[in-house]
Design a protein around this motif. Structure first.
Motif, PDB file in Angstrom:
ATOM      1  N   GLY A  19      33.718   2.016  38.653  1.00 30.55           N
ATOM      2  CA  GLY A  19      33.113   1.192  39.682  1.00 30.55           C
ATOM      3  C   GLY A  19      34.130   0.492  40.557  1.00 30.55           C
ATOM      4  O   GLY A  19      33.927   0.333  41.760  1.00 30.55           O
ATOM      5  N   ILE A  20      35.233   0.075  39.980  1.00 32.81           N
ATOM      6  CA  ILE A  20      36.244  -0.664  40.736  1.00 32.81           C
ATOM      7  C   ILE A  20      37.159   0.264  41.522  1.00 32.81           C
ATOM      8  O   ILE A  20      37.466   0.010  42.686  1.00 32.81           O
ATOM      9  CB  ILE A  20      37.070  -1.547  39.780  1.00 32.81           C
ATOM     10  CG1 ILE A  20      36.166  -2.602  39.151  1.00 32.81           C
ATOM     11  CG2 ILE A  20      38.226  -2.205  40.518  1.00 32.81           C
ATOM     12  CD1 ILE A  20      36.812  -3.343  38.003  1.00 32.81           C
ATOM     13  N   VAL A  25      33.790   3.848  46.694  1.00 31.12           N
ATOM     14  CA  VAL A  25      33.411   2.455  46.904  1.00 31.12           C
ATOM     15  C   VAL A  25      33.230   2.150  48.386  1.00 31.12           C
ATOM     16  O   VAL A  25      32.219   1.575  48.793  1.00 31.12           O
ATOM     17  CB  VAL A  25      34.434   1.495  46.260  1.00 31.12           C
ATOM     18  CG1 VAL A  25      34.169   0.069  46.666  1.00 31.12           C
ATOM     19  CG2 VAL A  25      34.395   1.612  44.758  1.00 31.12           C
ATOM     20  N   LEU A  26      34.182   2.524  49.206  1.00 34.05           N
ATOM     21  CA  LEU A  26      34.077   2.222  50.638  1.00 34.05           C
ATOM     22  C   LEU A  26      32.909   2.955  51.296  1.00 34.05           C
ATOM     23  O   LEU A  26      32.104   2.320  51.984  1.00 34.05           O
ATOM     24  CB  LEU A  26      35.390   2.532  51.355  1.00 34.05           C
ATOM     25  CG  LEU A  26      35.419   2.233  52.849  1.00 34.05           C
ATOM     26  CD1 LEU A  26      35.158   0.752  53.107  1.00 34.05           C
ATOM     27  CD2 LEU A  26      36.745   2.652  53.450  1.00 34.05           C
ATOM     28  N   PRO A  27      32.751   4.280  51.098  1.00 38.91           N
ATOM     29  CA  PRO A  27      31.576   4.930  51.701  1.00 38.91           C
ATOM     30  C   PRO A  27      30.251   4.363  51.189  1.00 38.91           C
ATOM     31  O   PRO A  27      29.299   4.208  51.959  1.00 38.91           O
ATOM     32  CB  PRO A  27      31.724   6.400  51.316  1.00 38.91           C
ATOM     33  CG  PRO A  27      33.150   6.587  50.986  1.00 38.91           C
ATOM     34  CD  PRO A  27      33.640   5.269  50.487  1.00 38.91           C
ATOM     35  N   LEU A  50      29.193  -5.939  44.636  1.00 35.71           N
ATOM     36  CA  LEU A  50      27.878  -5.340  44.420  1.00 35.71           C
ATOM     37  C   LEU A  50      27.965  -3.813  44.411  1.00 35.71           C
ATOM     38  O   LEU A  50      27.347  -3.154  43.573  1.00 35.71           O
ATOM     39  CB  LEU A  50      26.901  -5.808  45.486  1.00 35.71           C
ATOM     40  CG  LEU A  50      25.480  -5.273  45.371  1.00 35.71           C
ATOM     41  CD1 LEU A  50      24.820  -5.802  44.115  1.00 35.71           C
ATOM     42  CD2 LEU A  50      24.678  -5.648  46.588  1.00 35.71           C
ATOM     43  N   THR A  51      28.747  -3.267  45.324  1.00 41.38           N
ATOM     44  CA  THR A  51      28.931  -1.814  45.361  1.00 41.38           C
ATOM     45  C   THR A  51      29.586  -1.314  44.078  1.00 41.38           C
ATOM     46  O   THR A  51      29.206  -0.276  43.534  1.00 41.38           O
ATOM     47  CB  THR A  51      29.781  -1.424  46.581  1.00 41.38           C
ATOM     48  OG1 THR A  51      29.182  -1.955  47.752  1.00 41.38           O
ATOM     49  CG2 THR A  51      29.908   0.081  46.705  1.00 41.38           C
ATOM     50  N   ILE A  55      27.938   1.432  41.515  1.00 40.67           N
ATOM     51  CA  ILE A  55      28.632   2.670  41.125  1.00 40.67           C
ATOM     52  C   ILE A  55      28.804   2.730  39.614  1.00 40.67           C
ATOM     53  O   ILE A  55      28.618   3.794  39.000  1.00 40.67           O
ATOM     54  CB  ILE A  55      29.978   2.788  41.864  1.00 40.67           C
ATOM     55  CG1 ILE A  55      29.718   3.057  43.348  1.00 40.67           C
ATOM     56  CG2 ILE A  55      30.847   3.882  41.258  1.00 40.67           C
ATOM     57  CD1 ILE A  55      30.955   3.085  44.203  1.00 40.67           C
ATOM     58  N   SER A  56      29.134   1.619  38.971  1.00 37.73           N
ATOM     59  CA  SER A  56      29.258   1.598  37.510  1.00 37.73           C
ATOM     60  C   SER A  56      27.932   1.937  36.832  1.00 37.73           C
ATOM     61  O   SER A  56      27.898   2.735  35.892  1.00 37.73           O
ATOM     62  CB  SER A  56      29.719   0.219  37.039  1.00 37.73           C
ATOM     63  OG  SER A  56      30.980  -0.090  37.523  1.00 37.73           O
ATOM     64  N   THR A  57      26.864   1.346  37.330  1.00 41.23           N
ATOM     65  CA  THR A  57      25.546   1.610  36.752  1.00 41.23           C
ATOM     66  C   THR A  57      25.130   3.064  36.946  1.00 41.23           C
ATOM     67  O   THR A  57      24.615   3.701  36.017  1.00 41.23           O
ATOM     68  CB  THR A  57      24.504   0.675  37.378  1.00 41.23           C
ATOM     69  OG1 THR A  57      24.941  -0.679  37.203  1.00 41.23           O
ATOM     70  CG2 THR A  57      23.150   0.861  36.751  1.00 41.23           C
TER      71      THR A  57
END
Length: 107
Positions: A19-20, A25-27, A50-51, A55-57
């Motif tokens: 996620g990090i 992340v940017l898109p 939040l993004t 992504i992690s979830t």
């Protein structure tokens, strides 16, 4: 302590790293920003946090699909260690670009 509990911590850790450090992340932040309330888009830090959580979830959910299919095909009634290994491997495969970026950046 459950037999499957020790597998959850590496799954969650790898998903958090994904996620990090994910290249998505940017898109994903650009795609999500128009659909979020003003509070989330007023701060870039909050938007990227939040993004990262989304992504992690999604990583955890998508990586669990092969494990669930394995349980369904083999007719298992409850989750065991083999299923957790499949889930962990799925998480690791999905997170490979982010993990390589993690070791490049350092911690």
């Amino acid at each position: 302590m459950s037999r499957i509990q020790p597998y959850l911590f590496p799954i969650l850790g790898i998903a958090a790293v994904n996620g990090i450090f994910s290249p998505l992340v940017l898109p994903a932040a650009i795609l999500m920003a128009p659909f979020l309330p003003g509070f989330f888009t007023s701060s870039v830090s909050v938007l990227f946090f939040l993004t990262s959580l989304v992504i992690s979830t999604c990583t955890i959910m998508v990586a669990g699909v092969p494990a669930a299919l394995f349980e369904r095909v083999t007719g298992r009634k409850e989750t065991d260690e083999v299923t957790m290994w499949i889930w962990l491997a799925g998480t690791a495969v999905i997170s490979m670009p982010a993990v390589s970026r993690f070791f490049t950046v350092g911690f």
